[in-house]
Scaffold this motif. Sequence first.
Motif, mmCIF file in Angstrom:
data_model
loop_
_atom_site.group_PDB
_atom_site.id
_atom_site.type_symbol
_atom_site.label_atom_id
_atom_site.label_comp_id
_atom_site.label_asym_id
_atom_site.label_seq_id
_atom_site.Cartn_x
_atom_site.Cartn_y
_atom_site.Cartn_z
ATOM 1 N N ALA A 39 0.750 -1.288 0.186
ATOM 2 C CA ALA A 39 -0.062 -0.173 0.060
ATOM 3 C C ALA A 39 0.898 1.073 0.439
ATOM 4 O O ALA A 39 0.318 2.101 -0.486
ATOM 5 N N GLU A 42 2.367 1.856 -3.532
ATOM 6 C CA GLU A 42 1.100 2.297 -4.430
ATOM 7 C C GLU A 42 0.646 4.317 -4.203
ATOM 8 O O GLU A 42 0.650 4.204 -5.383
ATOM 9 N N GLN A 43 1.207 4.333 -3.310
ATOM 10 C CA GLN A 43 0.493 5.477 -2.901
ATOM 11 C C GLN A 43 1.990 6.417 -2.905
ATOM 12 O O GLN A 43 1.493 7.217 -4.211
ATOM 13 N N VAL A 72 2.604 10.441 2.504
ATOM 14 C CA VAL A 72 1.351 9.023 2.770
ATOM 15 C C VAL A 72 1.633 8.326 2.988
ATOM 16 O O VAL A 72 0.726 7.700 3.703
ATOM 17 N N THR A 75 -2.438 8.195 5.333
ATOM 18 C CA THR A 75 -3.010 7.235 4.697
ATOM 19 C C THR A 75 -3.082 5.879 4.735
ATOM 20 O O THR A 75 -3.495 5.035 5.172
ATOM 21 N N TRP A 76 -1.596 5.418 4.280
ATOM 22 C CA TRP A 76 -1.434 3.786 4.093
ATOM 23 C C TRP A 76 -0.952 3.227 5.153
ATOM 24 O O TRP A 76 -1.810 2.423 5.130
ATOM 25 N N GLN A 79 -4.846 2.527 5.710
ATOM 26 C CA GLN A 79 -5.831 1.602 4.465
ATOM 27 C C GLN A 79 -5.088 0.217 5.151
ATOM 28 O O GLN A 79 -5.921 -0.922 5.006
ATOM 29 N N GLU A 208 -8.953 0.728 -6.604
ATOM 30 C CA GLU A 208 -8.745 2.285 -6.167
ATOM 31 C C GLU A 208 -7.382 3.024 -7.434
ATOM 32 O O GLU A 208 -7.522 3.641 -7.964
ATOM 33 N N LYS A 212 -7.695 5.761 -10.233
ATOM 34 C CA LYS A 212 -6.983 7.004 -10.075
ATOM 35 C C LYS A 212 -6.919 7.155 -11.393
ATOM 36 O O LYS A 212 -6.449 8.390 -11.976
#
Length: 215
Positions: A39, A42-43, A72, A75-76, A79, A208, A212
């Motif tokens: 994750a 990816e971010q 990030v 957020t990550w 998640q 996701e 995006k």
Amino acid sequence: MISCDRIQAALSARLDGEPAPLEDDVIDAHLEACVQCRAFYEQAAFLNRRMNLSEARPDAIPDLSDVIIAGVEPTWRKQAASRALGVAFSRVGMVLVGVMWVLWATSLLGVSGVGEWEPVFSRLLVEAAAMRCALGFGLLFAAWQTRIVSGLLPLYGALWMFSFGFAVREIVLGELSFDSLIQLVLLAVSVVVLLWCWLSDKGWALIEFGLKSLR
């Protein structure tokens, strides 16, 4: 065992075009097994693309690893925690449903007088028990090695779809048996826990990323 912090530092270096402190094979192997680092990567890759670093002059590219990580990380982490919790609960569900399949197979083999039945009926009973046992062990193995979930999901989904089609016919004719109903429910629950695991581990990330990319 390599910590996630070292892997994430190596990923930041890779995204910045700098030499990574770890071998690529080590980083890729860790990414395959770690939901959190996947994750994070990816971010970070998404933010990197948004900054259009590839269009900047080589001598003007700043070291943005700290900025990327700071942007990030909250957020990550959120998640990753949600995904890890989903994977954990789905694995528990796979174990429970797998045990039910195996117990059902064992009960079929333990029916008294099987050897005295007609050979055709005895063979059908053994085959039914073997199928249920295979479905149970498949879920138990998937709970242990979640990487095979994406391969098992189409199989269980197809079994449920065909079973549901025949069940509708039996319901219309009033011939639906209790065993058929139990099999239909167990197949449906099997598909749900496998799908839950896949979405928690990889599915939401793919969805996701696709959304995006369309923006």
